[in-house]
Design a protein around this motif. Structure first.
Motif, PDB file in Angstrom:
ATOM      1  N   ASN A 125     -12.628  -5.179   4.779  1.00 60.42           N
ATOM      2  CA  ASN A 125     -13.995  -4.668   4.655  1.00 60.42           C
ATOM      3  C   ASN A 125     -14.254  -3.975   3.319  1.00 60.42           C
ATOM      4  OD1 ASN A 125     -14.330  -5.478   7.332  1.00 60.42           O
ATOM      5  ND2 ASN A 125     -13.518  -3.503   8.055  1.00 60.42           N
ATOM      6  N   ASN A 141     -13.676   0.751   0.901  1.00 58.07           N
ATOM      7  CA  ASN A 141     -14.130  -0.109   1.990  1.00 58.07           C
ATOM      8  C   ASN A 141     -15.535   0.305   2.402  1.00 58.07           C
ATOM      9  OD1 ASN A 141     -13.885   2.057   3.734  1.00 58.07           O
ATOM     10  ND2 ASN A 141     -12.052   1.288   4.786  1.00 58.07           N
ATOM     11  N   THR A 142     -16.092  -0.433   3.355  1.00 58.85           N
ATOM     12  CA  THR A 142     -17.510  -0.254   3.655  1.00 58.85           C
ATOM     13  C   THR A 142     -17.826   1.129   4.203  1.00 58.85           C
ATOM     14  OG1 THR A 142     -16.999  -1.522   5.632  1.00 58.85           O
ATOM     15  CG2 THR A 142     -18.257  -2.636   3.921  1.00 58.85           C
ATOM     16  N   SER A 143     -16.802   1.854   4.705  1.00 53.43           N
ATOM     17  CA  SER A 143     -17.112   3.229   5.116  1.00 53.43           C
ATOM     18  C   SER A 143     -16.867   4.222   3.973  1.00 53.43           C
ATOM     19  CB  SER A 143     -16.338   3.619   6.379  1.00 53.43           C
ATOM     20  OG  SER A 143     -15.125   2.934   6.485  1.00 53.43           O
ATOM     21  N   SER A 145     -14.158   4.759   2.205  1.00 52.60           N
ATOM     22  CA  SER A 145     -12.802   5.291   1.988  1.00 52.60           C
ATOM     23  C   SER A 145     -12.093   4.484   0.901  1.00 52.60           C
ATOM     24  CB  SER A 145     -11.969   5.185   3.258  1.00 52.60           C
ATOM     25  OG  SER A 145     -12.620   5.816   4.312  1.00 52.60           O
ATOM     26  N   VAL A 147      -9.234   2.475  -0.384  1.00 48.94           N
ATOM     27  CA  VAL A 147      -8.130   1.725   0.233  1.00 48.94           C
ATOM     28  C   VAL A 147      -7.079   1.343  -0.792  1.00 48.94           C
ATOM     29  CG1 VAL A 147      -9.366   0.895   2.251  1.00 48.94           C
ATOM     30  CG2 VAL A 147      -9.545  -0.369   0.108  1.00 48.94           C
TER      31      VAL A 147
END
Ligand SMILES: *[C@@H]1O[C@H](CO)[C@@H](O)[C@H](O)[C@H]1NC(C)=O
Ligand SMILES: *[C@@H]1O[C@H](CO)[C@@H](O)[C@H](O)[C@H]1NC(C)=O
Ligand SMILES: *[C@@H]1O[C@H](CO)[C@@H](O)[C@H](O)[C@H]1NC(C)=O
Ligand SMILES: *[C@@H]1O[C@H](CO)[C@@H](O)[C@H](O)[C@H]1NC(C)=O
Ligand SMILES: *[C@@H]1O[C@H](CO)[C@@H](O)[C@H](O)[C@H]1NC(C)=O
Ligand SMILES: *[C@@H]1O[C@H](CO)[C@@H](O)[C@H](O)[C@H]1NC(C)=O
Ligand SMILES: *[C@@H]1O[C@H](CO)[C@@H](O)[C@H](O)[C@H]1NC(C)=O
Length: 814
Positions: A125, A141-143, A145, A147
């Protein structure tokens, strides 16, 4: 007007494409599916929002780039992180892509994956990649965070806010870009350390290894292993005892940009840059006395202050590689153990070789200590302290340091008794005065003249030429054309498909096998140079088998005037060259006056020996000849245009084209022009400037030598390949005769290829083929050869366009 739906969609996707491109060019983020292309390395750059950091392709030399993050502010780009420091990519077609499935991948121009952010894992993501204001390149990532982040895999530099963890390892970036011998990391005792790490030894030199952990103000029992550099210039770490911190001299002054770098000299320094001057200055250094850095003078070398840090070799030893102290000193003697050869011990006061102790014995007499070293073959010397009677016999002599201070240590060096040490000169040089990097292109000296006779027609040359040409004309024209025509229809499907180009492998830049061999090893591999494969002007070639059972051709070079160090620097470049049409160089030997190359062994020997062999045991068919012409062109194109350092061969001829079992050509002897003596007297120039019959006119006219000399020689080679005749043998004697004969041939051919008549092609092509050749291709190749043989080098094509022409003729005849 309302556009039709497909056109509308095409417009939309074009617009979004443009949006992607422009975002890549000026913003701090890279969207999934988009990439940075090396061709646009000056504009395809990510920039942090405050503009202080940039990220993109960074040119390290001519054709080689790394993907890096740098301080955009500094007067000169200061690299703080690289994805592919030890494995640069080419200046063409290399690309960094954030894949739709999430990983960030760096590919070389042949699509090999050089680096990927997350190894073989798949990031999930992914929203985008972004260069943060801290200089950290991250993938989110899409939230939102992080990665993956570049801060987790530093190269030689730590930036403010970057964490030093148990996994952090800094290794210096050396000038030759080989990995350095020093490491900055948490030691096994969880103490932040500097470590000297080479195959034979690995030891900590910071904090001071002679002190206890506590005396060094470190705490031994905190296994947290966490450190960081603050924006304020303070380096904190979990092993620093209470209240003790490493501070920059300008700590707490705001608005200063900083970095902590492990430099190639093994010292850890903090650098500061304030806005107005934009220059880095050192604001903290881990080691103030450079001689305490291990390995500075290499094996057997001794570091001392006189008054600047200086290296020297002990009596009986000489510098292994003058100009590079990293390689230290080597013994001038051999101590044979079995014969009980008498030895002497030379006393070096105030000197110590740290570490490599065979054992440590306390309270024994000097004589007992000495005797224990005499009976032990591997003992190189011993350190003995009067008073305590402590005895340290040494297996190796590393980290030598001489210091006339109170803490007196004395080393006793074991040497053969026959050696008169009172008159051995001791080489020494300032160690912090490194040699400049030697990574530049071959620049042939301008205006070098050779006593090449003026080109003039001689009656003798004339008659030979007439003989040659009438000989070909005498062949039955009609019959040949007929067979050629029939062959064109019957056999054309078998021709080598041009897809080969795409499928071709072997374009790797870096080599894993390239290494240095000792003379002994090579003498053994070649069974004392028993089987001679050939002999040329550059030296004799012997067959050998390495320990790993690889068959090799070992070339003993003569007339190498280059110093050992220069020789190695040049080899560092040609040793990286790897292409299926270039004979691989596996390694070299450079010992005393010996200069040897270890090359790939190619089965079928040279094109010359097959083409010009009177017995005609092997006759190359048309397909093989065309493939040889194409392969040689590809190899030369690679040398001229693709490899990291452009290389001009300077001696392209059938002797230097080897054929493997499939008759795939491999060019050999490339790079020799750089290794052999080419400067200086005109006599020496004959050694290097190529071979009679194949040399371009600019060698005579004194114009600067460019890659076009190889194009010319290639033209001659191709004519010989097609006709099966050796031109230089048609006019015996001087260069001038050969040259004038060739000019006439070219003039006639130039006339013919422009004309409509066709039968002459069949007359030119080798009669051994009995007319079994592709007329269309032969004509193309001849036309190409004529253009390669233009007197004006600007009119000659590049090797790249030669490859293109051959490929399209191959395609057209399929
Ligand atoms: C970026 O540079 C500007 C101007 O040099 C400076 O004012 C700012 O503090 C810098 N930002 C960071 C995070 O260092
Ligand atoms: C930048 O690099 C050039 C050439 O390498 C050098 O001459 C110059 O001194 C450097 N400038 C600074 C500020 O380091
Ligand atoms: C993003 O990464 C964080 C931390 O690894 C994870 O907790 C979160 O579930 C991820 N979000 C998505 C949408 O995958
Ligand atoms: C010195 O020798 C070492 C070890 O062989 C090598 O890695 C390094 O690149 C050399 N340095 C120079 C300046 O040639
Ligand atoms: C340890 O700290 C003390 C007190 O700050 C200082 O005097 C001493 O020189 C330090 N020792 C070392 C090895 O840095
Ligand atoms: C270890 O170091 C960490 C980080 O500096 C600190 O928070 C912790 O209290 C230390 N632990 C001990 C036992 O000193
Ligand atoms: C050693 O060399 C020196 C200087 O050349 C000479 O004076 C001396 O006699 C030599 N000693 C021996 C034992 O040969």
């Amino acid at each position: 007007m309302v556009p039709s739906l497909p056109r509308y969609l095409a417009t939309v996707s074009l617009l979004s494409f443009l949006a992607l491109v422009s975002s890549a060019a000026s913003w701090d983020t890279l969207q999934p599916g988009s990439s940075l292309a090396i061709e646009a390395y000056q504009s395809d750059i990510l920039q942090s929002t405050d503009g202080n950091f940039s990220c993109g392709f960074y040119r390290i030399y001519d054709n080689a780039f790394t993907f890096s993050v740098w301080y955009s502010e500094a007067a000169n780009k200061t690299i703080v992180w690289s994805a592919n420091r030890d494995r640069p990519v080419h200046s063409r077609r290399s690309v960094l892509t954030l894949l739709k499935d999430g990983n960030m991948v760096l590919t070389d121009y042949d699509d090999t994956i050089v680096w990927q952010a997350d190894g073989d894992n798949h990031l999930k993501n992914v929203q985008h990649a972004q260069l943060l204001d801290t200089g950290n390149l991250v993938i989110k990532n899409t939230s939102g965070s992080i990665v993956w982040q570049s801060f987790d895999s530093p190269t030689d530099t730590i930036l403010p806010t970057q964490r030093i963890t148990a996994a952090t390892e800094l290794v210096p970036t050396t000038q030759s870009r080989a990995p350095g011998n020093y490491i900055f990391r948490f030691s096994d005792l969880s103490v932040l350390s500097l470590i000297y790490d080479v195959p034979d030894v690995s030891d900590i030199y910071w904090p001071n290894p002679d002190n206890s952990v506590y005396d060094n103000n470190r705490s031994r029992y905190n296994s947290t292993r966490l450190g960081s550099l603050g924006n304020n210039g303070i380096l904190a770490s979990s092993d620093f005892a209470d209240g003790i911190l490493l501070k920059a001299s300008d700590a707490a002054v705001p608005g200063i940009k900083r970095r902590l770098t492990l430099d190639p000299d093994g010292n850890l320094r903090m650098y500061s840059m304030s806005d107005p001057d934009r220059v880095w200055s050192v604001s903290m250094v881990a080691i103030s006395q450079p001689c305490t850095i291990h390995g500075l003078c290499g094996e057997n070398g001794i570091c001392h202050y006189s008054p600047t840090p200086t290296c020297s070799c002990p009596p009986g030893y000489v510098m292994t590689n003058p100009g590079n102290w990293t390689e230290g000193c080597m013994a001038t003697f051999e101590l044979s153990c079995h014969d009980q050869e008498p030895v002497q011990f030379v006393k070096l006061p105030h000197t110590d070789f740290w570490g490599s102790d065979q054992k440590r014995v306390l309270g024994i007499s000097f004589e007992a200590c000495r005797d224990s070293c005499i009976i032990d073959c591997s003992c190189k010397g011993f350190q003995y302290q009067q008073g305590t009677g402590s005895c340290y016999p040494k297996a190796l002599l590393f980290n030598g340091k001489s210091c006339a201070t109170a803490n007196v240590r004395t080393i006793y060096l074991k040497l053969p008794a026959r050696l008169n040490v009172s008159d051995t000169p001791i080489p020494q040089t300032n160690v912090l005065d490194p040699a400049p990097p030697r990574l530049y292109c071959d620049q042939m000296s301008r205006g070098v003249r050779h006593p090449f006779p003026d080109v003039q027609e001689t009656d003798d040359g004339e008659s030979k030429w007439i003989y040659f040409f009438s000989f070909i004309v005498a062949i039955a024209v009609v019959e040949v054309s007929f067979i050629a025509f029939a062959w064109f229809f019957v056999f054309r499907k078998e021709l080598r498909p041009s897809e080969m180009w795409a499928a071709e492998e072997g374009y790797k830049v870096m080599t894993s096998h390239f290494r240095r061999y000792s003379y002994k090893e090579l003498a053994k591999a070649t069974r004392e140079f028993r089987v001679e494969l050939g002999r040329g002007r550059s030296g004799a070639v012997y067959k050998g088998v390495l320990e790993d059972e690889r068959p090799v051709a070992v070339k003993k070079l003569k007339n190498v005037s280059r110093g050992k160090e220069e020789f190695q620097a040049e080899l560092g470049i040609i040793g990286r060259i790897n292409h299926m049409n270039l004979a691989r160089i596996w390694g070299f030997c450079s010992e005393g006056s010996h200069r040897l190359l270890v090359c790939e062994y190619v089965e079928n020997r040279s094109l010359a020996s097959i083409l010009f062999n009177d017995q005609k045991t092997i006759v190359l068919d048309w397909k093989q000849r065309f493939n040889i012409a194409l392969g040689v062109a590809k190899g030369l194109a690679y040398l001229h245009h693709e490899c990291l350092e452009w290389v001009i061969h300077c001696d392209v001829k059938p002797e230097n084209i080897l054929l493997d079992t499939d008759f795939e050509p491999k060019i050999t002897d490339f790079g020799l022009a750089k290794l052999l003596n080419r400067a200086g007297s005109s006599q020496n120039m004959t050694q290097v400037r190529g071979t009679v019959g194949y040399i371009a006119p600019e060698w005579v006219s004194g114009l600067p030598i460019t890659a076009k000399v190889d194009v010319y020689s290639y033209g001659v080679l191709v004519l010989e390949l097609l006709s099966g005749a050796r031109f230089s043998e048609l006019a015996v004697g001087s260069d001038a005769e050969v040259y004038s004969m060739l000019r006439k041939l070219v003039t006639v051919l130039a006339d013919k290829v422009e004309g409509q008549e066709e039968s002459w092609v069949g007359e030119f092509v080798d009669q051994e083929l009995s007319g079994q050749f592709n007329y269309f291709q032969a004509r193309t190749v001849l036309k190409l050869a004529v253009s390669c043989l233009q007197e004006d080098r600007n009119k000659r094509p590049t090797m790249e366009s030669v490859v293109q022409t051959l490929l399209s003729s191959d395609e057209a005849s399929n």
